[in-house]
Design a protein around this motif. Structure first.
Motif, PDB file in Angstrom:
ATOM      1  N   THR A  80     -65.144 -84.175   6.507  1.00  0.00           N
ATOM      2  CA  THR A  80     -64.331 -84.245   7.721  1.00  0.00           C
ATOM      3  C   THR A  80     -62.860 -84.345   7.357  1.00  0.00           C
ATOM      4  N   ASN A  81     -62.022 -83.636   8.083  1.00  0.00           N
ATOM      5  CA  ASN A  81     -60.580 -83.702   7.833  1.00  0.00           C
ATOM      6  C   ASN A  81     -59.985 -85.040   8.268  1.00  0.00           C
ATOM      7  N   ALA A  82     -60.676 -85.734   9.177  1.00  0.00           N
ATOM      8  CA  ALA A  82     -60.171 -87.028   9.654  1.00  0.00           C
ATOM      9  C   ALA A  82     -60.071 -88.047   8.529  1.00  0.00           C
ATOM     10  N   VAL A  83     -60.834 -87.826   7.431  1.00  0.00           N
ATOM     11  CA  VAL A  83     -60.836 -88.780   6.338  1.00  0.00           C
ATOM     12  C   VAL A  83     -59.460 -88.902   5.696  1.00  0.00           C
ATOM     13  N   TYR A  84     -58.636 -87.856   5.800  1.00  0.00           N
ATOM     14  CA  TYR A  84     -57.284 -87.938   5.244  1.00  0.00           C
ATOM     15  C   TYR A  84     -56.440 -88.980   5.984  1.00  0.00           C
ATOM     16  N   LEU A  85     -56.695 -89.136   7.270  1.00  0.00           N
ATOM     17  CA  LEU A  85     -55.965 -90.119   8.070  1.00  0.00           C
ATOM     18  C   LEU A  85     -56.587 -91.506   7.981  1.00  0.00           C
ATOM     19  N   THR A  86     -57.912 -91.560   7.932  1.00  0.00           N
ATOM     20  CA  THR A  86     -58.599 -92.855   7.990  1.00  0.00           C
ATOM     21  C   THR A  86     -58.890 -93.440   6.622  1.00  0.00           C
ATOM     22  N   GLY A  87     -58.935 -92.589   5.578  1.00  0.00           N
ATOM     23  CA  GLY A  87     -59.364 -93.047   4.273  1.00  0.00           C
ATOM     24  C   GLY A  87     -60.879 -93.069   4.182  1.00  0.00           C
ATOM     25  N   ALA A  88     -61.382 -93.289   2.972  1.00  0.00           N
ATOM     26  CA  ALA A  88     -62.833 -93.308   2.760  1.00  0.00           C
ATOM     27  C   ALA A  88     -63.335 -94.664   2.300  1.00  0.00           C
ATOM     28  N   GLY A  89     -62.476 -95.672   2.321  1.00  0.00           N
ATOM     29  CA  GLY A  89     -62.924 -97.025   2.022  1.00  0.00           C
ATOM     30  C   GLY A  89     -62.969 -97.360   0.547  1.00  0.00           C
ATOM     31  N   PHE A  90     -63.666 -98.446   0.259  1.00  0.00           N
ATOM     32  CA  PHE A  90     -63.628 -99.045  -1.068  1.00  0.00           C
ATOM     33  C   PHE A  90     -64.347 -98.226  -2.131  1.00  0.00           C
ATOM     34  N   GLY A  91     -65.046 -97.179  -1.749  1.00  0.00           N
ATOM     35  CA  GLY A  91     -65.679 -96.320  -2.739  1.00  0.00           C
ATOM     36  C   GLY A  91     -64.704 -95.406  -3.448  1.00  0.00           C
ATOM     37  N   MET A  92     -63.500 -95.267  -2.913  1.00  0.00           N
ATOM     38  CA  MET A  92     -62.512 -94.373  -3.508  1.00  0.00           C
ATOM     39  C   MET A  92     -61.782 -95.026  -4.682  1.00  0.00           C
ATOM     40  N   ALA A  93     -61.242 -94.176  -5.528  1.00  0.00           N
ATOM     41  CA  ALA A  93     -60.361 -94.572  -6.636  1.00  0.00           C
ATOM     42  C   ALA A  93     -61.080 -95.315  -7.753  1.00  0.00           C
ATOM     43  N   SER A  94     -62.404 -95.450  -7.641  1.00  0.00           N
ATOM     44  CA  SER A  94     -63.182 -96.153  -8.668  1.00  0.00           C
ATOM     45  C   SER A  94     -62.523 -97.482  -9.013  1.00  0.00           C
ATOM     46  N   THR A  95     -62.261 -98.261  -7.989  1.00  0.00           N
ATOM     47  CA  THR A  95     -61.494 -99.492  -8.161  1.00  0.00           C
ATOM     48  C   THR A  95     -62.293-100.645  -8.750  1.00  0.00           C
ATOM     49  N   ALA A  96     -63.556-100.420  -9.087  1.00  0.00           N
ATOM     50  CA  ALA A  96     -64.448-101.485  -9.548  1.00  0.00           C
ATOM     51  C   ALA A  96     -64.743-102.454  -8.412  1.00  0.00           C
ATOM     52  N   LEU A  97     -64.472-102.030  -7.180  1.00  0.00           N
ATOM     53  CA  LEU A  97     -64.772-102.876  -6.024  1.00  0.00           C
ATOM     54  C   LEU A  97     -66.193-102.683  -5.540  1.00  0.00           C
ATOM     55  N   VAL A  98     -66.849-101.625  -5.950  1.00  0.00           N
ATOM     56  CA  VAL A  98     -68.184-101.312  -5.442  1.00  0.00           C
ATOM     57  C   VAL A  98     -69.116-100.987  -6.602  1.00  0.00           C
TER      58      VAL A  98
END
Length: 359
Positions: free
Chosen positions: A234-252
């Motif tokens: 979805t293109n809306a993800v650019y505005l809303t983000g995809a949450g803590f699964g992104m960037a491999s932040t070691a948060l998930v």
């Protein structure tokens, strides 16, 4: 503070749209893990002297926690620390400070924050410097150089004391470098990444150079992370983000990781929270520095200048590192800056004897 809590809750609800509920909860807990530091500041500090003492305790804790890195020379890797790796033929340990990179990207802030906040500054500086340089972190070397320069500038009016402190710190390091092979070999291994030839056959430099590594963190890695949003349907993800699964932040958990590590806090904020909230978060993070500097210019309270310098190092490192707003060691600097920036002040700051101004 309210905005920060709401933003993190928003991140949770966005997360569960793209990853598991368990991953969203885990991410929320991890990103707010250091939040009690801010609550402790509100609960236990009444004036600027209290904040100085709090900052001093943070420096001391950082120094003592740093010792968990050289401790592993004797014990071997500690299982419940983040996984170790290898650089230039040597084991690269994590520590109580956090992941492999944590000590390198925040060491300069703690060195600077030690200014006028701790007694026996040279002792804590010596511990911090030695532990950082043996961490096999290229960022640590750069940060130590920046912090020492800032400390000289902050003490330009009492240069004799500064020189004595630097002699003691450098002397401690040189003594260990000259007498302990574990230390000298690791320092030499990092120096090879800066293009310095050390003539040690044991050191195999197959790592990226410092310049290449920094350039990747400014361009390739953030772009690769951002481009992963295109695969989420979805293109809306650019505005809303995809949450803590992104960037491999070691948060998930690994199964919920949607993208590779961005190695850039500002890019991470955009992919996790989207342009709508991520930009506001980045503006908030950066604005604290200007607010603290303004407080210094208005009150001439030297602690504000020290904190501004320490936080500026944090901001610079956030260009090259992930997770600086949630890893406890870097989040401590972040929350101290947030607290001071958002607290009321006035002419009474000059007296340093007022009550409840920070509440």
């Amino acid at each position: 503070m309210i905005f920060w809590i709401l933003a993190m809750i928003y991140g949770f609800f966005i997360s569960v749209q793209f990853i598991s509920l368990q991953g969203g909860i885990y991410g929320l807990v991890r990103i707010l893990f250091a939040f009690p530091i801010l609550l402790a500041l509100y609960a236990y500090t009444n004036n600027i002297n209290d904040v100085k003492h709090f900052s001093g305790y943070a420096v001391i804790f950082f120094a003592i926690a740093s010792l968990s890195l050289p401790l592993q020379f004797l014990t071997g890797p500690i299982p419940w620390f983040p996984a170790e790796a290898e650089r230039a033929g040597f084991v690269r340990f994590s520590s109580l400070i956090g992941s492999l990179t944590s000590i390198g990207v925040i060491v300069g802030s703690y060195m600077t924050l030690s200014q006028k906040t701790v007694k026996y500054q040279y002792i804590w500086l010596s511990i911090i410097v030695v532990c950082a340089v043996i961490s096999l972190s290229k960022a640590a070397i750069a940060n130590i150089g920046i912090a020492l320069t800032i400390l000289i500038l902050l003490n330009i009016k009492s240069i004799s004391k500064t020189i004595i402190t630097l002699i003691l710190v450098c002397g401690s390091f040189i003594a260990l470098y000259s007498s302990v092979d574990q230390i000298s070999n690791r320092v030499n291994a990092v120096l090879t990444s800066f293009g310095v030839s050390v003539g040690n056959e044991r050191i195999i430099n197959y790592d990226y150079s410092f310049r290449e590594s920094a350039f990747d963190r400014l361009t390739k890695l953030p772009l690769d992370n951002y481009n992963k949003l295109s695969g989420l349907g979805t293109n809306a993800v650019y505005l809303t983000g995809a949450g803590f699964g992104m960037a491999s932040t070691a948060l998930v958990p690994e199964a919920d990781s949607l993208a590779i590590m961005a190695h850039n806090q500002y890019a991470e904020s955009i992919t996790v929270f989207g342009w709508l909230i991520g930009v506001l978060i980045n503006i908030l993070i950066i604005s604290f520095a200007f607010i603290i500097l303004r407080k210094y210019l208005r009150t001439k309270e030297r602690f504000y200048l020290t904190l501004f310098a320490a936080y500026s190092i944090f901001l610079i490192n956030s260009i090259f590192a992930n997770g600086t707003i949630y890893q406890p060691s870097s989040a401590t600097i972040f929350y101290i800056a947030m607290f001071v920036a958002c607290s009321t002040d006035g002419r009474s700051y000059k007296n340093l004897h007022y009550s409840n101004k920070y509440r």
